[in-house]
Design a protein around this motif. Structure first.
Motif, PDB file in Angstrom:
ATOM      1  N   CYS A 276       0.819  -1.199   0.000  1.00 63.67           N
ATOM      2  CA  CYS A 276       0.000   0.000   0.000  1.00 63.67           C
ATOM      3  C   CYS A 276       0.860   1.259   0.000  1.00 63.67           C
ATOM      4  N   VAL A 277       0.323   2.290  -0.605  1.00 60.36           N
ATOM      5  CA  VAL A 277       0.909   3.633  -0.532  1.00 60.36           C
ATOM      6  C   VAL A 277      -0.156   4.533   0.069  1.00 60.36           C
ATOM      7  N   VAL A 278       0.210   5.296   1.082  1.00 57.83           N
ATOM      8  CA  VAL A 278      -0.741   6.252   1.660  1.00 57.83           C
ATOM      9  C   VAL A 278      -0.138   7.648   1.524  1.00 57.83           C
ATOM     10  N   THR A 279      -0.963   8.583   1.137  1.00 56.63           N
ATOM     11  CA  THR A 279      -0.458   9.947   0.977  1.00 56.63           C
ATOM     12  C   THR A 279      -1.520  10.970   1.369  1.00 56.63           C
ATOM     13  N   THR A 280      -1.206  12.213   1.136  1.00 55.64           N
ATOM     14  CA  THR A 280      -2.132  13.291   1.492  1.00 55.64           C
ATOM     15  C   THR A 280      -3.115  13.538   0.349  1.00 55.64           C
ATOM     16  N   LYS A 281      -4.194  14.215   0.692  1.00 58.47           N
ATOM     17  CA  LYS A 281      -5.193  14.609  -0.317  1.00 58.47           C
ATOM     18  C   LYS A 281      -4.536  15.435  -1.416  1.00 58.47           C
ATOM     19  N   GLU A 282      -3.635  16.333  -1.029  1.00 57.82           N
ATOM     20  CA  GLU A 282      -3.012  17.241  -1.993  1.00 57.82           C
ATOM     21  C   GLU A 282      -2.207  16.455  -3.031  1.00 57.82           C
ATOM     22  N   VAL A 283      -1.403  15.513  -2.544  1.00 53.82           N
ATOM     23  CA  VAL A 283      -0.591  14.711  -3.463  1.00 53.82           C
ATOM     24  C   VAL A 283      -1.505  13.877  -4.361  1.00 53.82           C
ATOM     25  N   ALA A 284      -2.524  13.265  -3.773  1.00 56.58           N
ATOM     26  CA  ALA A 284      -3.446  12.419  -4.544  1.00 56.58           C
ATOM     27  C   ALA A 284      -4.153  13.228  -5.627  1.00 56.58           C
TER      28      ALA A 284
END
Lengths: 493, 493
Positions: free
Chosen positions: A290-298
């Protein structure tokens, strides 16, 4: 169903015939055939039990019944791609997110740590519009092309390969053997300042930093634990340059460090990466990541207009298994166990350090512990051959341990999280005996600062992508079997 | 265990909250929630059955009991990495090799088609010492960075991305719509000569070809079937330049083409690729994939000194599942079924072509069939909107089909291999009705060569990495629900 279909020799022959020779095996002059496993134990074809101190992938214990059941039930019901709505996907994402800082809110499911880290680079580059990556000395982030480029652990092996011009290598924040050590007044700042220098130098040549990537604790790099505050300062420098911070938790996440669920959290609550990648333990052996990131990056990634689709990523079976793993960690308090047993293991090893001059450093968090062996505590001469000897002799006594780090002299503990205090006692007791004998053969005694010629060049050490290089020997790398070779000869010739 | 945990609306909301927005869903204005599946059928949360014409991953049928059992039993016993000897690994490699020409003898197990194709590029580059890659127009080979570089299907979407200088794009050997068509006396040679020209041009600029890569039949590229002899000639040109031929069988392997186990074999027995990559159907949905190559390539890769290790690749569970899939293909004669049902489906569609002017071309092998819709049979104006309409209306009638190709106007059949003649009759019957209504609305009748303005620009078509773009609609891409919008309005505005 019989667990064994071929005689061991035939398995070996078929492997030689059909499997790529670059795919190495543990103890290749006398490999182990494992036919079943349970908890922290693995069993060979003769029923011999091995204590497993290395398989961090079997996170909640080999073949945990709850995980097996969850996988089997979901396989029976549905296994398809994430273009259909399914509750397991969103439920798992929700559960996983709850373990992370709020800012890390958006998940992408993939099949391996390599796919996760590759996607992390794509996210970072799309979000920042930059291309350059800063990675750490001795780092390993995966086996696909883009990751070999950022893995000095791998690309330093290739004599004829030029280093990718977009990749910059910063010193490993190793306070034992690195550039700035424990006696430095502020190693975190010293190491972080180096990253700042790299950013500035790259900028002068027209390079713009997309990301700094590091394992939250370096694994293949030698169980390195960065000084607290290092990540915060690096993140500040990188963000000021328009880049992001990628924390690679593939080896060290999911409660292994004991005090926290994620190893990056060891740096303090004021540190939050922009992207976190997860892998190995997430499915207890089932291929998922899995990769988890911020809303901004997504959102920036989305704005490219390019869809992200991963055929198997986030399928209902993977997510059912992932949920079961989270349940077991919680139900059996495996994070607490990692803390307690890890502390106990570390305290036992610390006592060994008082006794054995070969032990240069003990470092670890929870059930992620490294024991660095040295020939000389002042010069830190790596005791590479001795580390290999320990690994081999433990194997003879049915204990699986490995050695890694740039000098292959760091004994690595990363057992299934159900590892017990009794297991810790057993392995340390065995190590005590082995080190005693080794030191006698070397005339090495505490307060006897003999420097013994480093024999690492006399033994060809094979490399490893998973942090187990210590136990990878080609036939040619070891003269005869352990029984045939006298210990003193092995160490002195 | 209930198969549904959330109300559909909540699932959608959670998905929006936690899953990367680049991960698209089928029919996004009214997505389908699937809770179980069996054979060629999928079932939504209300128990509504869908006939599945698209999920080639569920190769031997969704949730095949033999595959589920094999996976469950092995999960219970052992799931670990390939650094330990295990019979499943060698047994599976042996079984897989037996389906291939002798020369293709060495296997590497990985987790996804993307990992397989990335490794294929690494093998090719290491073996040849060259760097350049020739790929086909509209090709899609995977989602990791190195593969987006060689996937025009993907990189053409990025306006601000420069094409990688090491990548050369050859024309798709499409004899219906391509540069050289069925009326050409020798399209195989004409297309292969273009590859030769590319090699020569690259050479003049200092570029040396490491590999030519192509799907044995292009999938996302629009179900393109290369003329017989094309691969042989390309292979000769590429090998003369010191490169290798990579056949990507990720979408089309494992008996789908009916007459052969591998789609590259359609070119004739005199054609053997240097590297073959496999994926999707190999584990019936379980994440596994494989690269098979020659001894020579494998030894060259080994000679770099760099180990290849893949944490999950070739684990005992994946191999047990892979073995069960091979067993079922054999036991249930699914390759034979693909041949028979595929021929029947194609013959039914051919009859529709006689009836419907919108059908420009029917092409396929076994259960890999494409129906290209055109507004004008002479100009070949892509009937993109009509293809989408067919897909949407079939969905309303609980049949899952997709449309793809560079113009998104090719209806794609790639169902589970247990697809029956009755299933074929049902879907063709429904398509007949839909096309009849569409043609009436368009005043399109056979021998009535109306050219209707191509409306493809009026409908925003989303892209797709798995060849299902036809069924991917953003909310904005469709005005209202199908029930609310008059068909004629949809086609004429």
């Amino acid at each position: 169903m019989s667990a064994e279909r071929f005689e061991k020799k035939e398995t070996i022959d078929l492997r030689k015939k059909y499997i790529g020779p670059s795919c190495k095996i543990f103890f290749s002059h006398d490999p182990i055939k494992i036919v079943r496993a349970k908890g922290q134990y693995m069993y060979d074809e003769k029923g011999q039990r091995y204590l497993d101190c290395i398989n961090n992938v079997a996170h909640v214990g080999h073949c945990h019944p709850d995980v097996v059941k969850a996988g089997a039930q979901q396989m029976e019901l549905l296994n398809t791609n994430s273009r259909f709505l399914h509750d397991n996907l969103v439920l798992y994402a929700q559960r996983l997110q709850a373990t992370l800082p709020d800012k890390l809110a958006v998940c992408y499911f993939v099949n391996s740590g390599s796919e996760a880290n590759d996607l992390a680079l794509r996210l970072a580059r799309q979000y920042t519009g930059h291309r350059d990556i800063i990675t750490l000395e001795n780092a390993y982030h995966g086996h696909v092309s883009s990751l070999i480029d950022i893995s000095p652990y791998k690309f330093h092996q290739l004599s004829d390969t030029e280093q990718n011009q977009f990749v910059h290598v910063a010193s490993s924040p190793d306070v034992y053997r690195g550039k700035h050590r424990a006696d430095h007044s502020d190693p975190a700042t010293a190491y972080a300042d180096e990253v700042k220098d790299i950013i500035n130098k790259a900028y002068k040549k027209g390079g713009k930093i997309a990301a700094f990537i590091a394992e939250s604790l370096q694994s293949c790099g030698g169980q390195v634990i960065p000084p607290v505050g290092y990540f915060q300062q690096v993140a500040q420098h990188v963000r000021e340059a328009g880049g992001v911070f990628i924390a690679d938790e593939v080896q060290v996440g999911f409660g292994r460090v004991g005090s926290h669920f994620w190893a990056f959290q060891l740096q303090g609550e004021d540190f939050v990466p922009d992207i976190v990648t997860m892998g190995k333990p997430i499915g207890n052996g089932h291929p998922m990541s899995c990769v988890v990131t911020t809303k901004e990056v997504a959102e920036a990634f989305m704005s490219s207009g390019m869809e992200y689709f991963n055929t198997f990523g986030g399928n209902p079976v993977s997510c059912a298994i992932g949920l079961a793993v989270l349940d077991v960690i919680e139900k059996e308090d495996l994070q607490g166990n990692a803390l307690r047993v890890g502390q106990y293991l570390t305290s036992l090893l610390e006592k060994q350090k008082e006794k054995h001059l070969l032990i240069g450093d003990i470092r670890g968090r929870g059930l992620f512990v490294g024991v660095e062996l040295v020939r000389d505590r002042l010069k830190l001469t790596p005791a590479t051959a001795e580390a290999q000897e320990v690994i081999y002799r433990l194997k003879e006594q049915h204990i699986l341990l490995s050695a890694d780090g740039p000098h292959r002299n760091v004994l690595k503990f990363k057992p299934p999280m159900c590892f017990t205090t009794e297991d810790a006692e057993l392995v340390v007791e065995k190590i005590d005996v082995i080190l005693t004998e080794l030191e006698e053969a070397l005339d090495l005694k505490l307060n006897n600062a003999l420097t013994v010629e480093n024999e690492s060049n006399k033994r060809k050490l094979l490399t490893d992508e998973n942090g187990h290089s210590g136990v990878l020997h080609s036939k040619g790398s070891r003269q005869g079997s352990p029984q045939q070779t006298k210990q003193s000869k092995r160490l002195r010739t």
